[in-house]
Write a protein that holds these residues in place. Structure first.
Motif, PDB file in Angstrom:
ATOM      1  N   VAL A  79       0.841  -1.208   0.000  1.00 45.84           N
ATOM      2  CA  VAL A  79       0.000   0.000   0.000  1.00 45.84           C
ATOM      3  C   VAL A  79       0.870   1.249   0.000  1.00 45.84           C
ATOM      4  CG1 VAL A  79      -1.777   1.294   1.252  1.00 45.84           C
ATOM      5  CG2 VAL A  79      -1.949  -1.194   1.053  1.00 45.84           C
ATOM      6  N   GLU A  80       1.922   1.254   0.802  1.00 43.84           N
ATOM      7  CA  GLU A  80       2.839   2.408   0.834  1.00 43.84           C
ATOM      8  C   GLU A  80       3.474   2.647  -0.537  1.00 43.84           C
ATOM      9  OE1 GLU A  80       5.534   3.216   4.411  1.00 43.84           O
ATOM     10  OE2 GLU A  80       5.017   1.087   4.609  1.00 43.84           O
ATOM     11  N   ILE A  81       3.879   1.571  -1.181  1.00 42.28           N
ATOM     12  CA  ILE A  81       4.511   1.688  -2.495  1.00 42.28           C
ATOM     13  C   ILE A  81       3.512   2.236  -3.508  1.00 42.28           C
ATOM     14  CG2 ILE A  81       5.458   0.343  -4.423  1.00 42.28           C
ATOM     15  CD1 ILE A  81       6.760  -1.469  -2.239  1.00 42.28           C
ATOM     16  N   CYS A  82       2.295   1.729  -3.473  1.00 38.12           N
ATOM     17  CA  CYS A  82       1.274   2.198  -4.410  1.00 38.12           C
ATOM     18  C   CYS A  82       0.961   3.678  -4.194  1.00 38.12           C
ATOM     19  CB  CYS A  82       0.015   1.346  -4.288  1.00 38.12           C
ATOM     20  SG  CYS A  82       0.235  -0.333  -4.919  1.00 38.12           S
ATOM     21  N   GLN A  83       0.845   4.106  -2.936  1.00 30.67           N
ATOM     22  CA  GLN A  83       0.604   5.522  -2.649  1.00 30.67           C
ATOM     23  C   GLN A  83       1.762   6.377  -3.132  1.00 30.67           C
ATOM     24  OE1 GLN A  83      -0.129   5.110   1.572  1.00 30.67           O
ATOM     25  NE2 GLN A  83      -2.338   5.332   1.289  1.00 30.67           N
ATOM     26  N   LEU A  84       2.976   5.911  -2.897  1.00 28.58           N
ATOM     27  CA  LEU A  84       4.164   6.642  -3.332  1.00 28.58           C
ATOM     28  C   LEU A  84       4.183   6.816  -4.850  1.00 28.58           C
ATOM     29  CD1 LEU A  84       7.014   7.828  -2.623  1.00 28.58           C
ATOM     30  CD2 LEU A  84       7.894   5.494  -2.997  1.00 28.58           C
ATOM     31  N   LEU A  85       3.923   5.727  -5.576  1.00 25.39           N
ATOM     32  CA  LEU A  85       3.952   5.787  -7.040  1.00 25.39           C
ATOM     33  C   LEU A  85       2.798   6.600  -7.613  1.00 25.39           C
ATOM     34  CD1 LEU A  85       5.052   2.135  -7.813  1.00 25.39           C
ATOM     35  CD2 LEU A  85       6.447   4.214  -7.979  1.00 25.39           C
ATOM     36  N   ARG A  86       1.656   6.602  -6.941  1.00 25.98           N
ATOM     37  CA  ARG A  86       0.527   7.418  -7.395  1.00 25.98           C
ATOM     38  C   ARG A  86       0.798   8.897  -7.175  1.00 25.98           C
ATOM     39  NH1 ARG A  86      -4.441   7.550  -3.654  1.00 25.98           N
ATOM     40  NH2 ARG A  86      -2.895   8.839  -2.605  1.00 25.98           N
ATOM     41  N   ASP A  87       1.366   9.244  -6.022  1.00 26.54           N
ATOM     42  CA  ASP A  87       1.518  10.647  -5.634  1.00 26.54           C
ATOM     43  C   ASP A  87       2.805  11.301  -6.106  1.00 26.54           C
ATOM     44  OD1 ASP A  87      -0.918  10.333  -4.391  1.00 26.54           O
ATOM     45  OD2 ASP A  87      -0.062  10.050  -2.387  1.00 26.54           O
ATOM     46  N   ALA A  88       3.767  10.527  -6.555  1.00 28.28           N
ATOM     47  CA  ALA A  88       5.055  11.098  -6.973  1.00 28.28           C
ATOM     48  C   ALA A  88       4.892  11.879  -8.283  1.00 28.28           C
ATOM     49  CB  ALA A  88       6.082   9.991  -7.156  1.00 28.28           C
ATOM     50  N   PRO A  89       5.175  13.191  -8.262  1.00 29.58           N
ATOM     51  CA  PRO A  89       5.025  13.986  -9.487  1.00 29.58           C
ATOM     52  C   PRO A  89       5.881  13.461 -10.646  1.00 29.58           C
ATOM     53  CG  PRO A  89       5.435  15.409  -7.591  1.00 29.58           C
ATOM     54  CD  PRO A  89       5.612  13.995  -7.121  1.00 29.58           C
ATOM     55  N   ARG A  90       6.962  12.780 -10.301  1.00 25.35           N
ATOM     56  CA  ARG A  90       7.880  12.258 -11.315  1.00 25.35           C
ATOM     57  C   ARG A  90       7.286  11.084 -12.107  1.00 25.35           C
ATOM     58  NH1 ARG A  90      13.908  10.565  -9.502  1.00 25.35           N
ATOM     59  NH2 ARG A  90      14.717  10.033 -11.549  1.00 25.35           N
ATOM     60  N   TYR A  91       6.387  10.318 -11.449  1.00 18.85           N
ATOM     61  CA  TYR A  91       5.821   9.133 -12.091  1.00 18.85           C
ATOM     62  C   TYR A  91       4.309   9.226 -12.262  1.00 18.85           C
ATOM     63  CZ  TYR A  91      10.419   7.306 -11.122  1.00 18.85           C
ATOM     64  OH  TYR A  91      11.760   7.142 -11.070  1.00 18.85           O
ATOM     65  N   TYR A  92       3.610   9.614 -11.226  1.00 18.94           N
ATOM     66  CA  TYR A  92       2.163   9.800 -11.226  1.00 18.94           C
ATOM     67  C   TYR A  92       1.408   8.636 -11.873  1.00 18.94           C
ATOM     68  CZ  TYR A  92      -2.330  12.182 -11.308  1.00 18.94           C
ATOM     69  OH  TYR A  92      -3.647  12.509 -11.124  1.00 18.94           O
ATOM     70  N   PHE A  93       1.521   7.458 -11.254  1.00 16.71           N
ATOM     71  CA  PHE A  93       0.756   6.300 -11.716  1.00 16.71           C
ATOM     72  C   PHE A  93      -0.672   6.453 -11.194  1.00 16.71           C
ATOM     73  CE2 PHE A  93       5.041   4.624 -12.288  1.00 16.71           C
ATOM     74  CZ  PHE A  93       4.909   4.113 -13.573  1.00 16.71           C
ATOM     75  N   ASP A  94      -1.462   7.177 -11.958  1.00 21.96           N
ATOM     76  CA  ASP A  94      -2.799   7.597 -11.546  1.00 21.96           C
ATOM     77  C   ASP A  94      -3.891   6.596 -11.881  1.00 21.96           C
ATOM     78  OD1 ASP A  94      -2.272   8.171 -14.258  1.00 21.96           O
ATOM     79  OD2 ASP A  94      -3.824   9.713 -14.325  1.00 21.96           O
ATOM     80  N   PHE A  95      -3.568   5.530 -12.591  1.00 18.93           N
ATOM     81  CA  PHE A  95      -4.595   4.602 -13.053  1.00 18.93           C
ATOM     82  C   PHE A  95      -4.162   3.165 -12.796  1.00 18.93           C
ATOM     83  CE2 PHE A  95      -6.508   2.172 -16.693  1.00 18.93           C
ATOM     84  CZ  PHE A  95      -7.811   2.204 -16.221  1.00 18.93           C
ATOM     85  N   LEU A  96      -5.007   2.432 -12.091  1.00 21.72           N
ATOM     86  CA  LEU A  96      -4.808   1.001 -11.895  1.00 21.72           C
ATOM     87  C   LEU A  96      -5.584   0.300 -13.004  1.00 21.72           C
ATOM     88  CD1 LEU A  96      -3.842  -1.426 -10.183  1.00 21.72           C
ATOM     89  CD2 LEU A  96      -5.991  -1.216  -8.935  1.00 21.72           C
ATOM     90  N   ALA A  97      -4.876  -0.191 -13.995  1.00 17.72           N
ATOM     91  CA  ALA A  97      -5.527  -0.794 -15.156  1.00 17.72           C
ATOM     92  C   ALA A  97      -6.106  -2.166 -14.838  1.00 17.72           C
ATOM     93  CB  ALA A  97      -4.538  -0.895 -16.316  1.00 17.72           C
ATOM     94  N   ASN A  98      -5.400  -2.934 -13.998  1.00 18.43           N
ATOM     95  CA  ASN A  98      -5.843  -4.300 -13.749  1.00 18.43           C
ATOM     96  C   ASN A  98      -5.108  -4.865 -12.539  1.00 18.43           C
ATOM     97  OD1 ASN A  98      -7.219  -6.735 -14.258  1.00 18.43           O
ATOM     98  ND2 ASN A  98      -5.538  -7.525 -15.481  1.00 18.43           N
ATOM     99  N   ILE A  99      -5.765  -5.791 -11.869  1.00 15.34           N
ATOM    100  CA  ILE A  99      -5.115  -6.645 -10.868  1.00 15.34           C
ATOM    101  C   ILE A  99      -5.526  -8.067 -11.217  1.00 15.34           C
ATOM    102  CG2 ILE A  99      -4.772  -7.202  -8.438  1.00 15.34           C
ATOM    103  CD1 ILE A  99      -6.111  -4.598  -7.700  1.00 15.34           C
ATOM    104  N   THR A 100      -4.590  -8.961 -11.148  1.00 15.01           N
ATOM    105  CA  THR A 100      -4.912 -10.360 -11.375  1.00 15.01           C
ATOM    106  C   THR A 100      -4.104 -11.216 -10.410  1.00 15.01           C
ATOM    107  OG1 THR A 100      -5.248 -12.043 -13.078  1.00 15.01           O
ATOM    108  CG2 THR A 100      -3.187 -10.799 -13.182  1.00 15.01           C
ATOM    109  N   ALA A 101      -4.443 -12.469 -10.321  1.00 13.54           N
ATOM    110  CA  ALA A 101      -3.715 -13.400  -9.463  1.00 13.54           C
ATOM    111  C   ALA A 101      -3.357 -14.641 -10.273  1.00 13.54           C
ATOM    112  CB  ALA A 101      -4.556 -13.782  -8.250  1.00 13.54           C
TER     113      ALA A 101
END
Length: 163
Positions: A38-60
């Motif tokens: 969760v921390e990693i996902c928040q970091l990658l979403r909020d980082a202006p350098r990367y801004y991973f704003d969209f979760l396209a898919n989760i699978t197992a």
């Protein structure tokens, strides 16, 4: 790009947040520690350098007979037109009545709500802190998880032949 993102995660979190990088195959991926997901996902979403704003898919993925699953997250940065794959390896000894568990990322991306429910329903992975974790495709009283490799189809469901 994968090494740069790995270094970015390690710089902002602890060294044990990233377990490994997978650079072979169709898509490079970063294996992350399940406790740091969760921390990693928040970091990658909020980082202006990367801004991973969209979760396209989760699978197992079920690696039966090996005692583990992998949960795979496909992230996208729409403004930067970049994709990233995160993977979490979940150990699971397949003791009946138990499920592997992982923290929900529905608080990071709302689209995770439905993806996690589908994984819960079909693979039997429990997502802690999920806002509404319940079956989404199978009936509420269905026994088992149909996409697991060790799943055995029932003979009947409410006295109706399944096969």
């Amino acid at each position: 790009m994968i090494e740069e993102i790995k270094d970015f995660i390690i710089k902002h979190l602890q060294d044990d947040a990233v377990i490994a990088c997978q650079e072979n195959g169709l898509q490079a991926a970063i294996y992350v520690h399940e406790k740091k997901l969760v921390e990693i996902c928040q970091l990658l979403r909020d980082a202006p350098r990367y801004y991973f704003d969209f979760l396209a898919n989760i699978t197992a993925v079920d690696f039966y007979p090996e005692p583990y699953f992998e949960v795979v997250y496909h992230l996208s940065s729409i403004p930067f037109q970049k994709q990233l794959t995160l993977k979490v390896k979940l150990a699971f000894d397949r003791v009946e009545g138990t499920m592997p568990e992982l923290d929900s990322v529905a608080g990071v991306w709302r689209t995770a709500d439905w993806h996690e429910r589908e994984i819960f329903d079909l693979m039997g992975i429990y997502f802690r802190n999920h806002p509404d974790l319940r079956r989404i495709l199978m009936p509420d009283d269905w026994q088992g998880f149909p996409l697991r490799k060790d799943y055995i189809d029932p003979e009947t469901y409410h006295d109706i032949p399944v096969k």
